[in-house]
Write an enzyme that holds these catalytic residues in place. Structure first.
Site, PDB file in Angstrom:
ATOM      1  N   HIS A 127       2.291  -7.178  -2.637  1.00 27.80           N
ATOM      2  CA  HIS A 127       3.081  -7.907  -1.546  1.00 27.80           C
ATOM      3  C   HIS A 127       1.968  -8.953  -0.746  1.00 27.80           C
ATOM      4  CE1 HIS A 127       4.762  -8.830   2.593  1.00 27.80           C
ATOM      5  NE2 HIS A 127       6.453  -8.408   1.577  1.00 27.80           N
ATOM      6  N   ASP A 204      -1.481   0.455   0.628  1.00 31.29           N
ATOM      7  CA  ASP A 204      -0.080  -0.396   0.869  1.00 31.29           C
ATOM      8  C   ASP A 204       1.285   0.798   0.672  1.00 31.29           C
ATOM      9  OD1 ASP A 204       2.523  -1.642   1.637  1.00 31.29           O
ATOM     10  OD2 ASP A 204       1.574  -3.381   0.616  1.00 31.29           O
ATOM     11  N   GLN A 207       6.419   0.589   1.087  1.00 38.15           N
ATOM     12  CA  GLN A 207       7.952   1.022   0.595  1.00 38.15           C
ATOM     13  C   GLN A 207       7.991   2.426  -0.266  1.00 38.15           C
ATOM     14  OE1 GLN A 207      10.765  -0.547   0.026  1.00 38.15           O
ATOM     15  NE2 GLN A 207       9.833  -2.430   0.454  1.00 38.15           N
ATOM     16  N   LYS A 230      11.773   0.994   7.930  1.00 33.56           N
ATOM     17  CA  LYS A 230      11.485   0.738   6.090  1.00 33.56           C
ATOM     18  C   LYS A 230      12.057   2.421   6.232  1.00 33.56           C
ATOM     19  CE  LYS A 230       8.999  -3.133   4.451  1.00 33.56           C
ATOM     20  NZ  LYS A 230       9.794  -3.716   4.533  1.00 33.56           N
ATOM     21  N   CYS A 368       8.037 -12.382  -1.715  1.00 37.64           N
ATOM     22  CA  CYS A 368       6.671 -11.943  -1.169  1.00 37.64           C
ATOM     23  C   CYS A 368       5.540 -11.672  -1.763  1.00 37.64           C
ATOM     24  CB  CYS A 368       6.431 -11.642  -0.046  1.00 37.64           C
ATOM     25  SG  CYS A 368       7.511 -12.177   2.382  1.00 37.64           S
TER      26      CYS A 368
HETATM   27  N1  PLP Z   1       4.286  -4.008   1.527  1.00 36.18           N
HETATM   28  C1  PLP Z   1       5.088  -4.060   0.949  1.00 36.18           C
HETATM   29  C2  PLP Z   1       5.122  -3.237  -0.233  1.00 36.18           C
HETATM   30  C3  PLP Z   1       6.254  -4.271   1.335  1.00 36.18           C
HETATM   31  O1  PLP Z   1       7.172  -4.107   0.596  1.00 36.18           O
HETATM   32  C4  PLP Z   1       6.389  -4.933   2.240  1.00 36.18           C
HETATM   33  C5  PLP Z   1       7.631  -5.317   3.440  1.00 36.18           C
HETATM   34  O2  PLP Z   1       8.659  -5.926   2.984  1.00 36.18           O
HETATM   35  C6  PLP Z   1       4.681  -5.067   3.405  1.00 36.18           C
HETATM   36  C7  PLP Z   1       3.728  -4.837   3.183  1.00 36.18           C
HETATM   37  C8  PLP Z   1       4.992  -6.223   4.802  1.00 36.18           C
HETATM   38  O3  PLP Z   1       5.945  -4.555   5.794  1.00 36.18           O
HETATM   39  P1  PLP Z   1       6.211  -5.543   6.966  1.00 36.18           P
HETATM   40  O4  PLP Z   1       6.335  -7.274   7.416  1.00 36.18           O
HETATM   41  O5  PLP Z   1       6.714  -4.225   7.948  1.00 36.18           O
HETATM   42  O6  PLP Z   1       4.631  -5.376   7.949  1.00 36.18           O
END
Ligand code: PLP
Length: 411
Positions: A127, A204, A207, A230, A368
């Protein structure tokens, strides 16, 4: 994931989510975008309301009961999160979300310890939140970013990853569960390889935390980032787990109230971890809501959630195969909660718009993950993502909507 656990009572579970009883374009809402954000159960909504109605005070600063109680609740939730992730409370830093957690590591650990020529390895399926912060710190320090390849099926090429690790590798950052493909990465193995090369490992978990039982000790990672929103919790609150010795060695990344031990005009000393990384008034109500969200998750059980979602993803994968010209993007054997797809002759945005008219909410775009989609030769996909509250009937509604799309675009 397929071990026998008592099945979820999804009908009862859904009653806990007021938003799931609403309509879209006059049809019952079919919410298939939980990878973007999950809906919130009444217990979380009520907990936040009660905090503001009866418990609101700033923490750490008041000698009066209201503030002491708010502080105790804030600390209690920190211990709650630590238990949820298999860590200790000192290793849990509250942030705004996964994005901020990763930026914290990049700016504190990265700027503190990376030197010109050091290497950071990320995967090709990250992401933007787990890519751009490393680009920034690479530019600031002269470190070099290396990208571990993924296969056409959307799996990490482990040999290709291992080949990138050298004596210069200082940090590996990898997504646990891909938001664009659903791929579950073998984090334990990746961590072993990273550590064998002498690198620090960041996961990360944006998810994975909502869908898989996570134990940072078992994963062996040094940092783990996730977001409350989430995980059935409020927006604006997230978590960084950091191994204690690392957090202790890292410099603060933001200065202000609450993160200091003592302040003089020319210099300051820092509070112990994790306060060193929590400058200013934090999102207290968010923390309180996150505590309620974790209570909710624990009450249903992540094993039961994972089993339900596994079954649902299998059913959805089978059913979308009935739609002519539809291709699933991301076919790794280890997958969860995410079904990305493209349809011949129909742009994913048009697919999303037609589904919306049928009451079915999916996401369309690059999720993203622009470099990943470019690697797969696609500008965008449509993505249905699942949570504990989704049902087979909703998958059927998705498929009916996709057949509508097929009618509009022919083929
Ligand atoms: N990493 C992954 C795999 C994600 O799916 C997301 C959000 O969709 C993020 C990071 C970023 O999360 P946040 O926008 O809650 O900071």
């Amino acid at each position: 994931m397929t071990t026998a656990v008592a099945p979820l009572d999804v009908a009862r579970l859904r009653e806990e989510f007021p938003l799931l009883g609403t309509t879209a374009h006059g049809r019952p809402l079919v919410y298939l975008d939980s990878a973007a954000t999950s809906q919130k159960p009444r217990s979380v909504i009520r907990r936040i309301t009660r905090f503001y109605e009866r418990e609101n005070a700033n923490i750490h600063r008041g000698v009066y009961a209201l503030s002491a109680d708010a502080t105790a609740e804030y600390d209690r939730v920190r211990a709650r999160v630590a238990r949820f992730l298999g860590a200790t409370p000192e290793e849990i830093v509250f942030t705004r979300g996964t994005t901020e957690s990763i930026n914290l590591v990049a700016q504190s650990w990265g700027r503190g310890f990376l030197r010109a020529g050091d290497e950071i390895v990320v995967t090709a399926m990250e992401h933007h939140s787990n890519l751009v912060p490393w680009q920034l710190v690479a530019e600031q320090t002269g470190a070099v970013l290396r990208i571990a390849p993924v296969t056409d099926a959307g799996e990490l090429d482990l040999d290709g990853f291992a080949a990138l690790l050298t004596a210069r590798t200082r940090l590996v950052a990898a997504v646990h569960l891909s938001n664009a493909l659903g791929t579950i990465n073998p984090i334990r193995r990746i961590t072993e390889l990273a550590h064998a090369a002498g690198a620090v490992m960041l996961v990360d978990g944006a998810q994975s935390a909502p869908h898989l039982a996570v134990d940072v000790a078992a994963l062996g990672c040094d940092f783990f980032a996730c977001s409350g929103h989430k995980l059935f919790g409020p927006t604006g609150i997230g978590v960084l787990y950091g191994r204690r010795e690392l957090l202790e060695r890292m410099p603060p990344w933001q200065g202000g109230g609450d993160m200091i031990a003592s302040v003089e005009y020319q210099r300051s000393t820092w509070a112990p971890v994790p306060q060193k990384f929590e400058a200013g008034t934090p999102h207290i109500a968010g923390v309180v809501g996150l505590g309620a969200a974790l209570d909710f998750v624990e009450s249903i059980g992540l094993d039961a959630v994972a089993a339900h979602e596994h079954e649902l993803l299998g059913y959805a994968t089978e059913r979308v195969a009935e739609v002519p010209g539809l291709r699933v993007v991301g076919t790794a054997p280890m997958k969860a909660a995410v079904l990305s797809f493209v349809m011949e002759g129909a742009h994913p945005h048009d697919v999303g718009t037609i589904l919306d008219r049928e009451g079915v909410a999916v996401r369309a775009g690059h999720h993203c993950c622009q470099p990943l989609l470019r690697r797969l030769g696609l500008p965008a996909t449509a993505r249905a993502s699942f949570a504990a509250y989704n049902t087979r009937d909703e998958v059927d509604a998705l498929v009916a909507g996709l057949l509508q799309v097929r009618k509009v675009f022919g083929g």
